[in-house]
Design a protein around this motif. Structure first.
Motif, PDB file in Angstrom:
ATOM      1  N   LEU A  12      35.056  -5.810  44.882  1.00  0.00           N
ATOM      2  CA  LEU A  12      35.544  -4.452  44.691  1.00  0.00           C
ATOM      3  C   LEU A  12      35.187  -3.567  45.876  1.00  0.00           C
ATOM      4  CD1 LEU A  12      36.970  -2.442  42.854  1.00  0.00           C
ATOM      5  CD2 LEU A  12      34.763  -1.951  41.800  1.00  0.00           C
ATOM      6  N   LEU A  13      33.945  -3.672  46.357  1.00  0.00           N
ATOM      7  CA  LEU A  13      33.541  -2.868  47.518  1.00  0.00           C
ATOM      8  C   LEU A  13      34.353  -3.232  48.760  1.00  0.00           C
ATOM      9  CD1 LEU A  13      29.677  -2.775  47.022  1.00  0.00           C
ATOM     10  CD2 LEU A  13      31.299  -0.910  46.677  1.00  0.00           C
ATOM     11  N   LEU A  14      34.596  -4.524  48.957  1.00  0.00           N
ATOM     12  CA  LEU A  14      35.412  -4.944  50.099  1.00  0.00           C
ATOM     13  C   LEU A  14      36.850  -4.471  49.950  1.00  0.00           C
ATOM     14  CD1 LEU A  14      34.072  -8.549  50.743  1.00  0.00           C
ATOM     15  CD2 LEU A  14      33.985  -6.612  52.322  1.00  0.00           C
ATOM     16  N   CYS A  15      37.359  -4.479  48.731  1.00  0.00           N
ATOM     17  CA  CYS A  15      38.726  -4.026  48.503  1.00  0.00           C
ATOM     18  C   CYS A  15      38.856  -2.535  48.813  1.00  0.00           C
ATOM     19  CB  CYS A  15      39.134  -4.312  47.054  1.00  0.00           C
ATOM     20  SG  CYS A  15      40.871  -3.950  46.710  1.00  0.00           S
ATOM     21  N   LEU A  16      37.857  -1.755  48.401  1.00  0.00           N
ATOM     22  CA  LEU A  16      37.898  -0.319  48.664  1.00  0.00           C
ATOM     23  C   LEU A  16      37.730  -0.007  50.148  1.00  0.00           C
ATOM     24  CD1 LEU A  16      35.822   0.955  45.620  1.00  0.00           C
ATOM     25  CD2 LEU A  16      38.300   1.111  45.940  1.00  0.00           C
ATOM     26  N   ALA A  17      36.862  -0.765  50.836  1.00  0.00           N
ATOM     27  CA  ALA A  17      36.573  -0.485  52.242  1.00  0.00           C
ATOM     28  C   ALA A  17      37.577  -1.141  53.194  1.00  0.00           C
ATOM     29  CB  ALA A  17      35.163  -0.952  52.579  1.00  0.00           C
ATOM     30  N   LYS A  56      31.541 -16.105  43.603  1.00  0.00           N
ATOM     31  CA  LYS A  56      31.771 -14.794  44.205  1.00  0.00           C
ATOM     32  C   LYS A  56      31.592 -13.709  43.154  1.00  0.00           C
ATOM     33  CE  LYS A  56      32.967 -16.895  47.932  1.00  0.00           C
ATOM     34  NZ  LYS A  56      32.103 -16.979  49.062  1.00  0.00           N
ATOM     35  N   ARG A  57      31.065 -12.552  43.563  1.00  0.00           N
ATOM     36  CA  ARG A  57      30.766 -11.462  42.638  1.00  0.00           C
ATOM     37  C   ARG A  57      31.858 -10.403  42.641  1.00  0.00           C
ATOM     38  NH1 ARG A  57      24.972  -9.281  43.161  1.00  0.00           N
ATOM     39  NH2 ARG A  57      25.624  -8.442  41.170  1.00  0.00           N
ATOM     40  N   ARG A  58      32.122  -9.839  41.463  1.00  0.00           N
ATOM     41  CA  ARG A  58      33.141  -8.796  41.324  1.00  0.00           C
ATOM     42  C   ARG A  58      32.762  -7.539  42.091  1.00  0.00           C
ATOM     43  NH1 ARG A  58      34.168  -8.066  35.100  1.00  0.00           N
ATOM     44  NH2 ARG A  58      35.044  -6.128  35.868  1.00  0.00           N
ATOM     45  N   HIS A  94      38.718  -8.330  50.968  1.00  0.00           N
ATOM     46  CA  HIS A  94      38.337  -8.894  49.673  1.00  0.00           C
ATOM     47  C   HIS A  94      38.993 -10.254  49.443  1.00  0.00           C
ATOM     48  CE1 HIS A  94      42.101  -6.781  49.071  1.00  0.00           C
ATOM     49  NE2 HIS A  94      42.262  -7.354  47.884  1.00  0.00           N
ATOM     50  N   LEU A  95      40.170 -10.464  49.993  1.00  0.00           N
ATOM     51  CA  LEU A  95      40.863 -11.746  49.836  1.00  0.00           C
ATOM     52  C   LEU A  95      40.207 -12.826  50.693  1.00  0.00           C
ATOM     53  CD1 LEU A  95      44.453 -10.308  49.813  1.00  0.00           C
ATOM     54  CD2 LEU A  95      43.257 -11.326  47.882  1.00  0.00           C
ATOM     55  N   PHE A  96      39.772 -12.467  51.893  1.00  0.00           N
ATOM     56  CA  PHE A  96      39.040 -13.424  52.718  1.00  0.00           C
ATOM     57  C   PHE A  96      37.718 -13.795  52.047  1.00  0.00           C
ATOM     58  CE2 PHE A  96      41.743 -11.527  56.086  1.00  0.00           C
ATOM     59  CZ  PHE A  96      42.337 -12.697  56.535  1.00  0.00           C
ATOM     60  N   TYR A  97      37.077 -12.830  51.377  1.00  0.00           N
ATOM     61  CA  TYR A  97      35.805 -13.071  50.691  1.00  0.00           C
ATOM     62  C   TYR A  97      35.953 -14.117  49.584  1.00  0.00           C
ATOM     63  CZ  TYR A  97      31.909 -12.174  47.503  1.00  0.00           C
ATOM     64  OH  TYR A  97      30.835 -12.313  46.665  1.00  0.00           O
ATOM     65  N   ILE A 130      40.486  -6.383  39.903  1.00  0.00           N
ATOM     66  CA  ILE A 130      39.054  -6.685  40.036  1.00  0.00           C
ATOM     67  C   ILE A 130      38.269  -5.932  38.968  1.00  0.00           C
ATOM     68  CG2 ILE A 130      37.024  -6.441  41.519  1.00  0.00           C
ATOM     69  CD1 ILE A 130      38.960  -6.814  43.923  1.00  0.00           C
ATOM     70  N   SER A 131      38.597  -4.672  38.756  1.00  0.00           N
ATOM     71  CA  SER A 131      37.882  -3.861  37.762  1.00  0.00           C
ATOM     72  C   SER A 131      38.068  -4.389  36.346  1.00  0.00           C
ATOM     73  CB  SER A 131      38.360  -2.412  37.832  1.00  0.00           C
ATOM     74  OG  SER A 131      38.068  -1.864  39.085  1.00  0.00           O
ATOM     75  N   SER A 132      39.261  -4.902  36.049  1.00  0.00           N
ATOM     76  CA  SER A 132      39.532  -5.398  34.699  1.00  0.00           C
ATOM     77  C   SER A 132      39.041  -6.830  34.490  1.00  0.00           C
ATOM     78  CB  SER A 132      41.027  -5.324  34.405  1.00  0.00           C
ATOM     79  OG  SER A 132      41.735  -6.255  35.194  1.00  0.00           O
ATOM     80  N   GLY A 133      38.694  -7.517  35.568  1.00  0.00           N
ATOM     81  CA  GLY A 133      38.183  -8.881  35.450  1.00  0.00           C
ATOM     82  C   GLY A 133      39.244  -9.958  35.531  1.00  0.00           C
ATOM     83  N   SER A 134      40.466  -9.597  35.869  1.00  0.00           N
ATOM     84  CA  SER A 134      41.529 -10.598  35.932  1.00  0.00           C
ATOM     85  C   SER A 134      41.758 -11.146  37.344  1.00  0.00           C
ATOM     86  CB  SER A 134      42.837 -10.011  35.392  1.00  0.00           C
ATOM     87  OG  SER A 134      43.246  -8.926  36.193  1.00  0.00           O
ATOM     88  N   PHE A 135      40.996 -10.697  38.320  1.00  0.00           N
ATOM     89  CA  PHE A 135      41.131 -11.172  39.697  1.00  0.00           C
ATOM     90  C   PHE A 135      40.477 -12.541  39.822  1.00  0.00           C
ATOM     91  CE2 PHE A 135      40.235 -11.094  44.303  1.00  0.00           C
ATOM     92  CZ  PHE A 135      41.454 -10.659  44.783  1.00  0.00           C
ATOM     93  N   LYS A 136      41.138 -13.477  40.475  1.00  0.00           N
ATOM     94  CA  LYS A 136      40.658 -14.864  40.570  1.00  0.00           C
ATOM     95  C   LYS A 136      40.397 -15.239  42.031  1.00  0.00           C
ATOM     96  CE  LYS A 136      42.311 -16.045  36.269  1.00  0.00           C
ATOM     97  NZ  LYS A 136      41.579 -15.269  35.334  1.00  0.00           N
ATOM     98  N   ASP A 137      39.551 -16.261  42.211  1.00  0.00           N
ATOM     99  CA  ASP A 137      39.290 -16.766  43.559  1.00  0.00           C
ATOM    100  C   ASP A 137      40.336 -17.807  43.940  1.00  0.00           C
ATOM    101  OD1 ASP A 137      38.561 -19.067  42.211  1.00  0.00           O
ATOM    102  OD2 ASP A 137      36.523 -19.129  42.986  1.00  0.00           O
ATOM    103  N   ASN A 138      40.118 -18.497  45.049  1.00  0.00           N
ATOM    104  CA  ASN A 138      41.110 -19.450  45.545  1.00  0.00           C
ATOM    105  C   ASN A 138      41.304 -20.657  44.635  1.00  0.00           C
ATOM    106  OD1 ASN A 138      38.568 -20.458  46.175  1.00  0.00           O
ATOM    107  ND2 ASN A 138      39.285 -21.533  47.984  1.00  0.00           N
ATOM    108  N   ALA A 139      40.338 -20.967  43.774  1.00  0.00           N
ATOM    109  CA  ALA A 139      40.458 -22.100  42.855  1.00  0.00           C
ATOM    110  C   ALA A 139      40.972 -21.673  41.486  1.00  0.00           C
ATOM    111  CB  ALA A 139      39.109 -22.804  42.706  1.00  0.00           C
ATOM    112  N   GLY A 140      41.255 -20.387  41.326  1.00  0.00           N
ATOM    113  CA  GLY A 140      41.749 -19.883  40.051  1.00  0.00           C
ATOM    114  C   GLY A 140      40.658 -19.533  39.057  1.00  0.00           C
ATOM    115  N   ALA A 141      39.418 -19.502  39.508  1.00  0.00           N
ATOM    116  CA  ALA A 141      38.291 -19.157  38.627  1.00  0.00           C
ATOM    117  C   ALA A 141      38.051 -17.657  38.662  1.00  0.00           C
ATOM    118  CB  ALA A 141      37.034 -19.890  39.073  1.00  0.00           C
TER     119      ALA A 141
END
Length: 100
Positions: free
Chosen positions: A41-46, A35-37, A53-56, A84-95
């Motif tokens: 980020l766009l989904l989080c803003l919209a 998944k791309r940051r 963004h969490l479903f994504y 998300i902007s700082s790069g610390s947001f993770k996906d469902n597997a923790g990546a």
């Protein structure tokens, strides 16, 4: 001599990079999400209030919580935008999410 391999995790949608240094050096393995940051980020803003963004990124439980509470009363999407902007947001597997 350094060997590098890339393996695709079965059904996980993640790439695992393995670097083995045979000179007695270090070994490391990094895991990054498919998944791309930028998309997150766009989904989080919209759609942040609805957890888009969490479903994504596959975090369906938290996405459902955001959808039912208006993004935890608007505070959740603000915090997630920063993460998300700082790069610390993770996906469902923790990546961590892939770069922009």
């Amino acid at each position: 001599m350094t060997q590098g391999t890339t393996e695709q995790a079965a059904g996980q949608g993640q790439t695992i990079n393995v670097n083995v240094n045979s000179g007695g050096g270090s070994r490391y393995m990094t895991m990054s999400s498919e998944k791309r940051r930028k998309t997150a980020l766009l989904l989080c803003l919209a759609l942040g209030l609805f957890g888009g963004h969490l479903f994504y990124v596959g975090r369906y439980g938290k996405g459902l919580l955001y959808a039912m509470t208006g993004g935890l009363f608007v505070i959740g999407p603000i915090m997630d935008t920063i993460a998300i902007s700082s790069g610390s947001f993770k996906d469902n597997a923790g990546a961590p999410l892939r770069e922009w």
